[in-house]
Design an enzyme around this catalytic site. Structure first.
Site, PDB file in Angstrom:
ATOM      1  CE  LYS A 202      -4.311  -2.103   1.235  1.00 34.91           C
ATOM      2  NZ  LYS A 202      -5.378  -2.392   2.208  1.00 34.91           N
ATOM      3  NE  ARG A 238      -7.113  -8.745   0.725  1.00 32.98           N
ATOM      4  CZ  ARG A 238      -6.757  -8.063  -0.343  1.00 32.98           C
ATOM      5  NH1 ARG A 238      -5.787  -7.180  -0.276  1.00 32.98           N
ATOM      6  NH2 ARG A 238      -7.371  -8.262  -1.503  1.00 32.98           N
TER       7      ARG A 238
HETATM    8  N1  HH2 Z   1      -7.277  -4.275   0.891  1.00 33.51           N
HETATM    9  C1  HH2 Z   1      -7.595  -4.376  -0.415  1.00 33.51           C
HETATM   10  C2  HH2 Z   1      -8.644  -5.212  -0.833  1.00 33.51           C
HETATM   11  N2  HH2 Z   1      -9.328  -5.951   0.053  1.00 33.51           N
HETATM   12  N3  HH2 Z   1      -9.714  -6.635   2.276  1.00 33.51           N
HETATM   13  C3  HH2 Z   1      -9.422  -6.555   3.583  1.00 33.51           C
HETATM   14  N4  HH2 Z   1     -10.101  -7.287   4.472  1.00 33.51           N
HETATM   15  N5  HH2 Z   1      -8.425  -5.719   4.044  1.00 33.51           N
HETATM   16  C4  HH2 Z   1      -7.684  -4.954   3.210  1.00 33.51           C
HETATM   17  O1  HH2 Z   1      -6.813  -4.198   3.688  1.00 33.51           O
HETATM   18  C5  HH2 Z   1      -7.976  -5.013   1.801  1.00 33.51           C
HETATM   19  C6  HH2 Z   1      -9.012  -5.885   1.364  1.00 33.51           C
HETATM   20  C7  HH2 Z   1      -6.830  -3.577  -1.410  1.00 33.51           C
HETATM   21  O2  HH2 Z   1      -5.769  -4.317  -1.931  1.00 33.51           O
HETATM   22  P1  HH2 Z   1      -5.781  -5.071  -3.365  1.00 33.51           P
HETATM   23  O3  HH2 Z   1      -6.782  -6.187  -3.345  1.00 33.51           O
HETATM   24  O4  HH2 Z   1      -4.413  -5.481  -3.706  1.00 33.51           O
HETATM   25  O5  HH2 Z   1      -6.175  -3.968  -4.395  1.00 33.51           O
HETATM   26  P2  HH2 Z   1      -7.508  -3.620  -5.188  1.00 33.51           P
HETATM   27  O6  HH2 Z   1      -8.568  -3.284  -4.201  1.00 33.51           O
HETATM   28  O7  HH2 Z   1      -7.089  -2.463  -6.041  1.00 33.51           O
HETATM   29  O8  HH2 Z   1      -7.903  -4.830  -5.998  1.00 33.51           O
END
Ligand code: HH2
Length: 262
Positions: A202, A238
């Site tokens: 992030k 995660r």
């Molecule tokens: N962060 C993201 C997505 N889902 N779920 C939980 N529980 N906690 C988090 O911090 C979280 C999450 C964002 O990361 P990413 O999936 O890599 O990106 P994107 O939302 O752009 O797909």
């Protein structure tokens, strides 16, 4: 929890796994690297992301979930229709970044499916959440929110023992607010539920390293943040870079124990 984004626009890996075969191969790789759960998502929640329809989200994740049957999977969705199908295909946990505020039908799907649930804190919604996040006391506000959402989920018939909570790093928070949440993470343990943290890659991490316009953070920075979260009580991390994270957490846990095996 290894991240598997089947999206064209996720913030750090958008477009890499839109081909179902590549997504499945990556999911299996995450398990081989030590993930206990593969978090499959068909909609980006990055700052500024546009929402997608349930039909589009399902079209992205369904073939991947079908091929990953037998692998421990969570579904990163706020939509009841997507969660229902994912649970039919063997998903064990519903990871809802709206904490049951997005789709009024989702709580019933989780309760009826006897699924695990992650309730995450977010201020605002992805399209606009980074515009001007405001809190009286960021940890106190997040704690009060999670306490209320936990009570709501239980009222909806979801077993408390099946719920974990997440402060939502980067979801309507400045870098300093994210860092304060991580520093005071142990205060969330009063709710008596496992704490999940998603800080992997992030932008706050890139900002700490001096890039004021960073939109991502490095693997090393992500691993350091994962270890810091673990040492303050996080029990689920995660992560995109599973091998590095698992290795670091294995050593951090061994140091806590003061011995190799438990
Ligand atoms: N962060 C993201 C997505 N889902 N779920 C939980 N529980 N906690 C988090 O911090 C979280 C999450 C964002 O990361 P990413 O999936 O890599 O990106 P994107 O939302 O752009 O797909």
């Amino acid at each position: 929890m290894g991240v598997l984004n089947v999206t064209p626009d996720s913030f750090s890996d958008g477009g890499l796994f839109v081909d179902p075969a590549e997504a499945v191969a990556h999911g299996l790789c995450l398990v081989a690297e030590g993930a206990g759960l593969v978090d499959v998502g068909g909609e980006s929640t990055r700052p500024g992301a546009e929402p997608v329809s349930a039909k589009e989200e399902l079209a992205r994740v369904e073939p991947v979930l079908e091929a990953l049957r037998g692998v421990p999977v969570s579904i990163d969705t706020a939509k009841a229709e997507v969660a229902r199908r994912a649970l039919e295909l063997g998903a064990e946990l519903v990871n809802d970044v709206t904490a049951l505020r997005g789709d009024p039908a989702l709580a019933e799907v989780v309760a009826d499916g006897d699924a695990f649930l992650c309730l995450m804190h977010m201020q605002g919604e992805p399209r606009t959440m980074q515009a001007a996040p405001k809190y009286d006391d960021v940890l106190g506000d997040v704690l009060a929110f999670l306490e209320e959402r936990l009570a709501f989920a239980v009222e909806c018939g979801i077993q408390e023992e099946r719920i974990c909570i997440d402060p939502g790093i980067g979801f309507g928070k400045t870098p300093d607010q994210n860092l304060e949440l991580l520093r005071r993470l142990d205060e969330l343990l009063v709710l008596g539920r496992p704490v999940l943290v998603g800080v992997s890659r992030k932008s706050t991490l890139g900002r700490v390293l001096g890039d004021a316009t960073a939109t991502t953070g490095s693997v090393a920075a992500s691993v350091a943040a994962a270890v810091a979260a673990f040492s303050r009580g996080a029990s689920i991390v995660r992560a995109h870079d599973v091998r590095e994270t698992v290795e670091a957490l294995a050593v951090a846990a061994a140091v806590e124990r003061g011995r190799i095996t438990s």
